[in-house]
Design a protein around this motif. Structure first.
Motif, PDB file in Angstrom:
ATOM      1  N   THR A   1       4.250 -22.653   5.028  1.00 58.17           N
ATOM      2  CA  THR A   1       3.480 -21.726   5.861  1.00 58.17           C
ATOM      3  C   THR A   1       2.624 -22.424   6.912  1.00 58.17           C
ATOM      4  O   THR A   1       1.967 -21.745   7.697  1.00 58.17           O
ATOM      5  N   GLU A   2       2.650 -23.745   6.944  1.00 50.70           N
ATOM      6  CA  GLU A   2       1.761 -24.476   7.852  1.00 50.70           C
ATOM      7  C   GLU A   2       1.973 -24.092   9.312  1.00 50.70           C
ATOM      8  O   GLU A   2       1.016 -23.893  10.056  1.00 50.70           O
ATOM      9  N   ASP A   3       3.235 -23.997   9.740  1.00 49.06           N
ATOM     10  CA  ASP A   3       3.515 -23.636  11.130  1.00 49.06           C
ATOM     11  C   ASP A   3       3.030 -22.228  11.452  1.00 49.06           C
ATOM     12  O   ASP A   3       2.475 -21.984  12.515  1.00 49.06           O
TER      13      ASP A   3
ATOM     14  N   ARG B   1      -2.995 -18.270  18.435  1.00 45.87           N
ATOM     15  CA  ARG B   1      -3.074 -16.941  19.056  1.00 45.87           C
ATOM     16  C   ARG B   1      -4.502 -16.407  19.029  1.00 45.87           C
ATOM     17  O   ARG B   1      -4.934 -15.735  19.963  1.00 45.87           O
ATOM     18  N   MET B   2      -5.215 -16.680  17.950  1.00 45.43           N
ATOM     19  CA  MET B   2      -6.622 -16.257  17.876  1.00 45.43           C
ATOM     20  C   MET B   2      -7.425 -16.933  18.988  1.00 45.43           C
ATOM     21  O   MET B   2      -8.266 -16.299  19.620  1.00 45.43           O
TER      22      MET B   2
ATOM     23  N   ASN C   1       3.414  -9.989  13.641  1.00 45.57           N
ATOM     24  CA  ASN C   1       3.954 -10.054  15.002  1.00 45.57           C
ATOM     25  C   ASN C   1       4.673 -11.375  15.258  1.00 45.57           C
ATOM     26  O   ASN C   1       5.702 -11.403  15.935  1.00 45.57           O
ATOM     27  N   ILE C   2       4.154 -12.453  14.736  1.00 44.98           N
ATOM     28  CA  ILE C   2       4.827 -13.750  14.874  1.00 44.98           C
ATOM     29  C   ILE C   2       6.174 -13.697  14.175  1.00 44.98           C
ATOM     30  O   ILE C   2       7.177 -14.188  14.694  1.00 44.98           O
ATOM     31  N   GLY C   3       6.202 -13.085  12.999  1.00 38.96           N
ATOM     32  CA  GLY C   3       7.462 -12.958  12.272  1.00 38.96           C
ATOM     33  C   GLY C   3       8.479 -12.130  13.027  1.00 38.96           C
ATOM     34  O   GLY C   3       9.679 -12.398  12.970  1.00 38.96           O
ATOM     35  N   LEU C   4       8.012 -11.116  13.761  1.00 37.23           N
ATOM     36  CA  LEU C   4       8.935 -10.284  14.543  1.00 37.23           C
ATOM     37  C   LEU C   4       9.486 -11.031  15.745  1.00 37.23           C
ATOM     38  O   LEU C   4      10.646 -10.891  16.091  1.00 37.23           O
TER      39      LEU C   4
END
Length: 170
Positions: free
Chosen positions: A44-46, A54-55, A77-80
């Protein structure tokens, strides 16, 4: 003189913004890492790094009412849109209605819980579930879009609903 004042105000707001982001990171990063690791495994690091990038790019004030929901929405949203999705899956999920908005709703915790449950489904089950429940497609339309039989759509939907129900009972 006004350029000097504008520069000083900009430097102050930039400094304030950096302080806000650092506080936000310190407060929510351990929770976010644990949550994403539980959902996606050790890799999950990336994703976490992309969320914080993004924040940082958000120019608005970080006075967010539901920060955990906001962070999970960014992850969703990143996953999409991320490189981890194939073009076909991206088209499928982009055609569906988003699972929830990061707005100030009374049932925000329930929305976050449902998002997490749906995101935890295996990809084939999730594709069918999202297209059916959020995209409003029929069994035959889903079968055609995914290139599978209607019976397979029904089987995957049954499995997805059973897994969602089991998670909600926990």
């Amino acid at each position: 003189m006004s350029d000097v004042k504008t520069g000083a105000v900009s430097a102050m707001s930039s400094s304030r913004r950096r302080t806000q982001l650092e506080g936000f990171y310190r407060r929510y990063s351990p929770w976010l890492v644990a949550r994403l690791r539980r959902r996606f495994g050790a890799d999950t690091e990336d994703l976490v790094q992309e969320i914080w990038l993004r924040m940082e790019a958000i120019e608005a004030d970080l006075d967010i009412r539901h920060p955990r929901a906001f962070l999970l929405k960014i992850a969703f949203n990143i996953g999409l849109s991320g490189d981890r999705q194939t073009r076909r899956r991206r088209q499928i999920l982009d055609s569906a209605v988003p699972l929830g908005a990061v707005t100030c709703e009374p049932a925000q915790d329930a929305v976050v819980q449902i998002q997490e449950i749906v995101l935890a489904l295996p990809q084939p089950l999730r594709d069918v579930f999202v297209l059916s429940r959020f995209g409003g497609l029929t069994t035959n339309q889903i079968a055609e879009r995914l290139g599978i039989s209607p019976k397979t759509v029904e089987w995957r939907m049954t499995k997805a609903l059973a897994q969602c129900a089991a998670e909600l009972r926990r």
